[in-house]
Write a protein that holds these residues in place. Structure first.
Motif, PDB file in Angstrom:
ATOM      1  N   UNK A  43       5.779  12.142   4.644  1.00 39.02           N
ATOM      2  CA  UNK A  43       5.674  11.817   5.839  1.00 39.02           C
ATOM      3  C   UNK A  43       7.149  11.113   6.476  1.00 39.02           C
ATOM      4  N   UNK A  44       7.353  12.230   7.874  1.00 37.44           N
ATOM      5  CA  UNK A  44       8.478  11.483   8.369  1.00 37.44           C
ATOM      6  C   UNK A  44       8.594  10.228   9.127  1.00 37.44           C
ATOM      7  N   UNK A  45       9.694   9.532   8.984  1.00 36.19           N
ATOM      8  CA  UNK A  45       9.865   8.293   9.639  1.00 36.19           C
ATOM      9  C   UNK A  45      10.978   8.087  10.497  1.00 36.19           C
ATOM     10  N   UNK A  46      10.932   9.127  11.586  1.00 40.44           N
ATOM     11  CA  UNK A  46      11.896   8.649  12.913  1.00 40.44           C
ATOM     12  C   UNK A  46      11.915   7.274  13.313  1.00 40.44           C
ATOM     13  N   UNK A  90       0.797  -1.128   0.009  1.00 39.78           N
ATOM     14  CA  UNK A  90      -0.026   0.024  -0.126  1.00 39.78           C
ATOM     15  C   UNK A  90       0.871   1.437  -0.204  1.00 39.78           C
ATOM     16  N   UNK A  91       1.873   1.160   1.007  1.00 47.13           N
ATOM     17  CA  UNK A  91       2.660   2.554   1.233  1.00 47.13           C
ATOM     18  C   UNK A  91       4.107   2.443   0.270  1.00 47.13           C
ATOM     19  N   UNK A  92       4.765   1.439  -0.018  1.00 47.57           N
ATOM     20  CA  UNK A  92       5.983   1.453  -0.918  1.00 47.57           C
ATOM     21  C   UNK A  92       6.966   1.512   0.188  1.00 47.57           C
ATOM     22  N   UNK A  93       6.768   1.313   1.445  1.00 51.10           N
ATOM     23  CA  UNK A  93       7.720   1.254   2.442  1.00 51.10           C
ATOM     24  C   UNK A  93       7.283   0.627   3.708  1.00 51.10           C
ATOM     25  N   UNK A  94       8.006  -0.120   4.520  1.00 50.76           N
ATOM     26  CA  UNK A  94       7.639  -0.594   5.610  1.00 50.76           C
ATOM     27  C   UNK A  94       8.691  -0.557   6.852  1.00 50.76           C
ATOM     28  N   UNK A  95       8.163  -0.080   8.094  1.00 54.00           N
ATOM     29  CA  UNK A  95       9.014   0.105   9.162  1.00 54.00           C
ATOM     30  C   UNK A  95       9.459  -1.355  10.011  1.00 54.00           C
ATOM     31  N   UNK A  96      10.267  -1.823  10.009  1.00 48.18           N
ATOM     32  CA  UNK A  96      10.626  -3.163  10.844  1.00 48.18           C
ATOM     33  C   UNK A  96      11.472  -2.982  12.165  1.00 48.18           C
ATOM     34  N   UNK A 136       9.116   3.988  -4.793  1.00 49.99           N
ATOM     35  CA  UNK A 136       8.415   4.885  -3.751  1.00 49.99           C
ATOM     36  C   UNK A 136       9.268   6.479  -3.691  1.00 49.99           C
ATOM     37  N   UNK A 137       8.565   7.393  -3.523  1.00 48.95           N
ATOM     38  CA  UNK A 137       9.676   8.774  -3.687  1.00 48.95           C
ATOM     39  C   UNK A 137       9.957   8.950  -2.065  1.00 48.95           C
ATOM     40  N   UNK A 138      11.248   9.289  -1.841  1.00 46.85           N
ATOM     41  CA  UNK A 138      11.476   9.471  -0.501  1.00 46.85           C
ATOM     42  C   UNK A 138      12.703  10.447  -0.382  1.00 46.85           C
ATOM     43  N   UNK A 139      13.120  10.693   0.526  1.00 49.57           N
ATOM     44  CA  UNK A 139      13.960  11.914   0.893  1.00 49.57           C
ATOM     45  C   UNK A 139      14.518  11.915   2.298  1.00 49.57           C
ATOM     46  N   UNK A 140      15.607  12.752   2.611  1.00 44.89           N
ATOM     47  CA  UNK A 140      16.101  13.113   3.890  1.00 44.89           C
ATOM     48  C   UNK A 140      16.539  14.422   3.925  1.00 44.89           C
ATOM     49  N   UNK A 141      16.355  15.271   5.178  1.00 45.08           N
ATOM     50  CA  UNK A 141      16.666  16.417   5.125  1.00 45.08           C
ATOM     51  C   UNK A 141      17.948  16.533   5.780  1.00 45.08           C
ATOM     52  N   UNK A 183      11.852  10.574   4.805  1.00 50.50           N
ATOM     53  CA  UNK A 183      10.575  11.078   4.598  1.00 50.50           C
ATOM     54  C   UNK A 183      10.284  10.258   3.398  1.00 50.50           C
ATOM     55  N   UNK A 184       8.812   9.646   3.322  1.00 52.93           N
ATOM     56  CA  UNK A 184       8.185   9.158   2.295  1.00 52.93           C
ATOM     57  C   UNK A 184       6.965   9.628   1.678  1.00 52.93           C
ATOM     58  N   UNK A 185       6.553   9.637   0.529  1.00 53.45           N
ATOM     59  CA  UNK A 185       5.212   9.825   0.107  1.00 53.45           C
ATOM     60  C   UNK A 185       4.715   8.480  -0.097  1.00 53.45           C
ATOM     61  N   UNK A 186       3.711   8.327   0.979  1.00 59.12           N
ATOM     62  CA  UNK A 186       3.063   6.803   0.859  1.00 59.12           C
ATOM     63  C   UNK A 186       2.281   6.745  -0.380  1.00 59.12           C
ATOM     64  N   UNK A 187       2.371   5.546  -0.989  1.00 56.39           N
ATOM     65  CA  UNK A 187       1.561   5.134  -2.119  1.00 56.39           C
ATOM     66  C   UNK A 187       2.105   5.817  -3.403  1.00 56.39           C
ATOM     67  N   UNK A 188       3.525   6.412  -3.317  1.00 59.59           N
ATOM     68  CA  UNK A 188       3.855   6.872  -4.552  1.00 59.59           C
ATOM     69  C   UNK A 188       4.602   5.900  -5.531  1.00 59.59           C
ATOM     70  N   UNK A 189       4.703   4.958  -5.148  1.00 58.87           N
ATOM     71  CA  UNK A 189       5.740   3.655  -5.977  1.00 58.87           C
ATOM     72  C   UNK A 189       4.708   2.980  -6.883  1.00 58.87           C
ATOM     73  N   UNK A 190       3.613   3.665  -7.204  1.00 59.42           N
ATOM     74  CA  UNK A 190       2.575   2.794  -8.349  1.00 59.42           C
ATOM     75  C   UNK A 190       2.568   3.588  -9.754  1.00 59.42           C
ATOM     76  N   UNK A 191       3.331   4.828  -9.897  1.00 54.17           N
ATOM     77  CA  UNK A 191       3.299   5.338 -11.007  1.00 54.17           C
ATOM     78  C   UNK A 191       4.392   5.424 -11.923  1.00 54.17           C
TER      79      UNK A 191
END
Length: 270
Positions: free
Chosen positions: A207-210, A14-20, A223-228, A167-175
């Protein structure tokens, strides 16, 4: 780590990333940090960083040296530095251990500590298919078909809002992929170019993912992601590598990273 649960797999799809969380122990993280400290203490700073250049021709030689150093790093352990850490003569302006942006790209093959983590049974998931500016990993690691590359990002230290968490844009992996980095002709500078362009992503979508150290983040190749920028007084070390589903997949010969006779892409299961 066992196979992903159905709910985890659904969340990733759904999101294109997963935190474990709790993927690595504190002791394993410390071992990686200590090993990096040893590698940096022994590092040989590349010539194109250490040499003073004055003429335009010499600047071109430095650019070529930098390009060659990067493009031939796929089967070696090499060092890539933050901006502004050397003076014009190649001397460090900051402590060497704070100068390194990235060590790549074959720690997983040549260093026993990182090789053992990479090929750990924890990483082997037989039922799972396939300021850093916003990007998609598949722009740099392109395959046909798409959807065969999976990023593994492990927090060796806590990653916070202040020190540069993902940081991720959830769901951005489908285009699909909006741009690709491809190799240029041999000997060209800078050696790579981009096809297409990166869209102006809406910052409000990220969405930040600390995460705490020892956490593993699975990253879909599209999936589109970045870090500041790290604005804190603390480092934010992470270990990252990529997996490709080899069966039925073509690794683009235009990708900057290419397997070599000395180091073919190693299979995860050995």
């Amino acid at each position: 780590m066992a196979c992903l649960s159905p709910s985890q797999l659904q969340k990733f799809q759904q999101d294109g990333f997963l935190v474990l969380e709790g993927f690595l122990s504190a002791e394993e993280c410390v071992a990686m940090q200590q090993r990096i400290g040893e590698i940096v203490a022994e590092m040989d700073v590349p010539l194109h960083c250490r040499t003073e250049f004055s003429t335009q021709e010499e600047e071109q030689l430095r650019a070529q040296g930098s390009t060659d150093y990067f493009l031939s790093s796929g089967d070696k352990i090499r060092f890539f530095f933050e901006k502004g850490v050397f003076d014009e003569k190649g001397n460090f302006l900051v402590p060497p251990e704070k100068s390194v942006n990235k060590i790549g790209h074959a720690l997983h093959a040549h260093d026993p500590v990182f090789k053992s983590i990479t090929h750990s049974p924890k990483v082997q998931q037989p039922h799972f298919g396939g300021e850093v500016s916003p990007h998609q990993d598949a722009s740099f690691l392109y395959t046909e078909p798409l959807g065969r590359v999976l990023g593994i990002w492990i927090a060796v230290e806590d990653a916070t809002l202040e020190n540069g968490c993902l940081w991720f844009i959830p769901g951005s992996h489908t285009s699909g992929v909006s741009r690709r980095m491809v190799r240029g002709p041999v000997g060209s500078v800078p050696g790579t170019s981009f096809l297409g362009s990166e869209p102006a992503w809406d910052n409000s979508l990220f969405v930040p993912t600390p995460v705490q150290r020892g956490t593993l983040v699975l990253i879909h190749g599209e999936v589109v992601h970045k870090s500041k920028q790290n604005l804190s007084d603390h480092s934010r070390q992470a270990y990252t590598f990529h997996l490709m589903e080899a069966s039925g997949t073509t690794w683009s010969p235009e990708n900057w990273l290419q397997p070599t006779a000395e180091l073919p892409f190693p299979p995860l299961y050995t």
